[in-house]
Design an enzyme around this catalytic site. Sequence first.
Site, PDB file in Angstrom:
ATOM      1  N   HIS A  24       0.758  -0.909   0.079  1.00 38.18           N
ATOM      2  CA  HIS A  24       0.023  -0.157   0.049  1.00 38.18           C
ATOM      3  C   HIS A  24       0.654   1.276   0.059  1.00 38.18           C
ATOM      4  CE1 HIS A  24      -3.618  -2.045   0.319  1.00 38.18           C
ATOM      5  NE2 HIS A  24      -3.546  -2.550   1.584  1.00 38.18           N
ATOM      6  N   ASP A  60      -3.293 -10.636  -2.116  1.00 39.70           N
ATOM      7  CA  ASP A  60      -3.883 -10.226  -0.888  1.00 39.70           C
ATOM      8  C   ASP A  60      -5.388  -9.679  -0.986  1.00 39.70           C
ATOM      9  OD1 ASP A  60      -2.253  -8.720   1.641  1.00 39.70           O
ATOM     10  OD2 ASP A  60      -4.337  -7.786   1.167  1.00 39.70           O
ATOM     11  N   HIS A  62      -6.787  -7.149  -0.164  1.00 38.41           N
ATOM     12  CA  HIS A  62      -6.639  -5.705  -0.510  1.00 38.41           C
ATOM     13  C   HIS A  62      -6.111  -5.266  -1.857  1.00 38.41           C
ATOM     14  CE1 HIS A  62      -6.900  -5.790   3.976  1.00 38.41           C
ATOM     15  NE2 HIS A  62      -7.919  -5.070   3.691  1.00 38.41           N
ATOM     16  N   ASP A 150      -4.819 -12.608   4.202  1.00 41.52           N
ATOM     17  CA  ASP A 150      -6.169 -12.206   4.807  1.00 41.52           C
ATOM     18  C   ASP A 150      -7.417 -12.370   3.928  1.00 41.52           C
ATOM     19  OD1 ASP A 150      -5.021 -10.283   2.897  1.00 41.52           O
ATOM     20  OD2 ASP A 150      -4.864  -8.840   3.983  1.00 41.52           O
TER      21      ASP A 150
END
Length: 317
Positions: A24, A60, A62, A150
Amino acid sequence: MGAAEAVWHGDALHAVNFAGGLHHAMPGGASGFCIYNDASLAIARLLELGAERVAYVDVDVHHGDGVQAAFWEDPRVLTISLHEHPRTLFPQTGWAEETGADGAAEGSAVNVALPAGTGDAGWLRAFHAVVPELLADFRPQVLVTQHGADTHFEDPLAHLAVSLDAQRAVQVACHELAHSYADGRWVALGGGGYAVVDVVPRSWTHLVGIAAGRELAPESVIPESWRQEVFARTRQLGPMRMTDGRWPVAWADWEAGYDPADRLDQAVLATRRAVFPVAGVVGVGVWCGGGVGLAGRGSGGGSASVLGRGVGFARPR
């Protein structure tokens, strides 16, 4: 950086940094628990060393927004991110229509925005409907992958429903894709993951074992000494075995057709329509009945191919 250099120079064919995957962080600042974007730095180092084509695959939960932003205008880097839909999860980016800067870099960013609740079959279907064909077209010299844990159904910060068995299947797929399209050069990273007792240690242990050529069988029992250490440190009972008992994991192969009323298929189709024509990949999809792909153990000690159409078997590497 060290992993990227070792793989590029031939000191190692595969390298794993499960403390990395901080995808990120942006060129201009920190974001989403990430201060430094090690994935972007590794890719930049590979380009600096002479790589002309680097592919980055991010699974991931995200969106891999920082890596996409870093190479938005660079056609030498193909970024592919499979993640929960931005309508329901941070960082609210990663729409299918985000395909790279206009011009030479158009089509170099690929996003598969999965509906909340997507489980094993849908997650694997989406991965295999997008990633192998794009890598076959791009022909990277190095494959960099991010394996945030995740996506798991026990993760408290997201809304997918993926098992450890499916996570392991994608790790195996990335290994095979590296050998098929990048001469085996593979840099694998960790990422997110907030079920820190039940999920993260098991998922990344599988990743390391696959990269090291020492795969752990899905039915492997976790040593009691490790479980005791977990309890002493966390007062939580550790898991008993290395997966969630869903191996082998099956999914419907995209080549057999898609359902235009299915939300998962709509997401995959949106990505294929946005990117495949630009990339020069033929075929978006045909509506019809479904075949089945299988990630699991085959007969004679082989493992089911994660690259083929339908069910196939490959010798263990």
